[in-house]
Design an enzyme around this catalytic site. Sequence first.
Site, short mmCIF file in Angstrom:
data_model
loop_
_atom_site.label_atom_id
_atom_site.label_comp_id
_atom_site.label_asym_id
_atom_site.label_seq_id
_atom_site.Cartn_x
_atom_site.Cartn_y
_atom_site.Cartn_z
N HIS A 307 0.59 -1.44 -0.10
CA HIS A 307 0.10 0.00 -0.37
C HIS A 307 1.11 1.54 -0.42
O HIS A 307 1.66 1.36 0.24
CB HIS A 307 -1.09 0.07 0.96
CG HIS A 307 -1.83 1.25 1.21
ND1 HIS A 307 -1.96 2.61 1.36
CD2 HIS A 307 -3.71 1.15 0.46
CE1 HIS A 307 -3.08 3.04 1.71
NE2 HIS A 307 -3.71 2.52 1.36
N ASP A 365 -7.32 -3.95 -0.36
CA ASP A 365 -8.20 -4.53 -1.93
C ASP A 365 -8.13 -5.78 -2.61
O ASP A 365 -9.51 -6.20 -2.50
CB ASP A 365 -7.61 -3.18 -2.82
CG ASP A 365 -7.62 -2.34 -2.63
OD1 ASP A 365 -8.59 -1.66 -2.71
OD2 ASP A 365 -6.79 -1.59 -2.73
#
Length: 429
Positions: A307, A365
């Site tokens: 991330h 995600d």
Amino acid sequence: MSADKTAKLSLNGKSYDLPMMSPVMGPDVVDIRKLYDEADVFTYDPGFTSTASCKSAITYIDGDKGELLYRGYPIEQLAAESTHLEVCYLLLYGELPTKDQMDDFKTRITRHTMVHEQMHYFFRGFRRDSHPMATMVGVVGAMSAFYHDSLDITDPWQREVAAMRMIAKLPTIAAMAYKYSVGQPFVYPKNSLSYAGNFLHMCFAVPTEDYVVNPVLEKAMDRIMMLHADHEQNASTSTVRLAGSSGANPFACIAAGIACLWGPAHGGANQACLEMLREIGTVDRIPEYIAKAKDKNSGFRLMGFGHRVYKNFDPRATVMKESADEVLDLLGIHKNPTLQVAKELERIALSDEYFISKKLYPNVDFYSGIILDAMGFSTSMFTPIFAISRTVGWISQWKEMIGENGKIGRPRQLYVGPKKRDYVDLRHR
């Protein structure tokens, strides 16, 4: 927040004292608002990754610690104990509600879930194969044409009504976009269901038979919404604030946020992740793609891992993994090659030294894409569900910005074009 320190800037033989502000949490901030007037210079920060564009008391992220707080509450505690609607109240009003406040809030949201009947006809203007995000941008923007009594941003009550309407109606609009894309009739909301359960019902029920919302799927959807409710000053949130700074009506501002969220580098990440899993296809092809991911010259990027903000781990992913395991245990993965690939990739990422050393952990995600696919959603619906979830964060940030009576957003630039030059007549060029 205090401002008792200063930073010195030496420039062309002159010294400038810049005030510094200390937040409740996070790094100190240098106040450069007067720098242009006093020193005739701008600062340069593409992507605004080192610039605080506003003051906010809503969400805090510590990327190094892997920490996400909503109004000071750790996301892990909220995911374990709370619900999405309670988190909506928290983000909007700053404190967790009492029982009476929560009952009143639920009632207000529930009574706003239906959309104006004429909006049904609005959908017919879109092609049947339109992406649901395209439909949502248009329909949410068009809400300002239907709800004239909540457009005055100077009226606190109208701002409140607009907020309730959008939180309540976005799931209905997203479900309608989904139904339209698959050629099924719209399903009206049911006031007896929960926020997440109602959305699942509107997406998957049909008039010819009963549909009972599975509590495991309902809980997983509620968590997806809660974990995506706000995330500090990201691209779409900054878009909402920038649009709102001009005095635009709240429906237009949220439509702008939805449009920004549509980008594959932002809200489309879970869709891109699932498309990658489908490209891999079967478990036996994973080593080939792992080798590509480790090869800097391959151009291949493993989606759903690591991330930009979280340098240690994504706290939302830890919670989402629990939901993913529960959903897959319920629905099974033995007949779904994509989900088999996902589980094997997860195992490798959590044990392979290459991934561990580079902190390429599965992110939120990765898990949300797996859950939504297992539920039966098409990948085109992944980002609309993200938009439903993020609506309350956008509105909370918009309301906070309106309350500050700030200036219209006006970033500056580092100009690199031609210097001033004279026009030459067409005959002499």
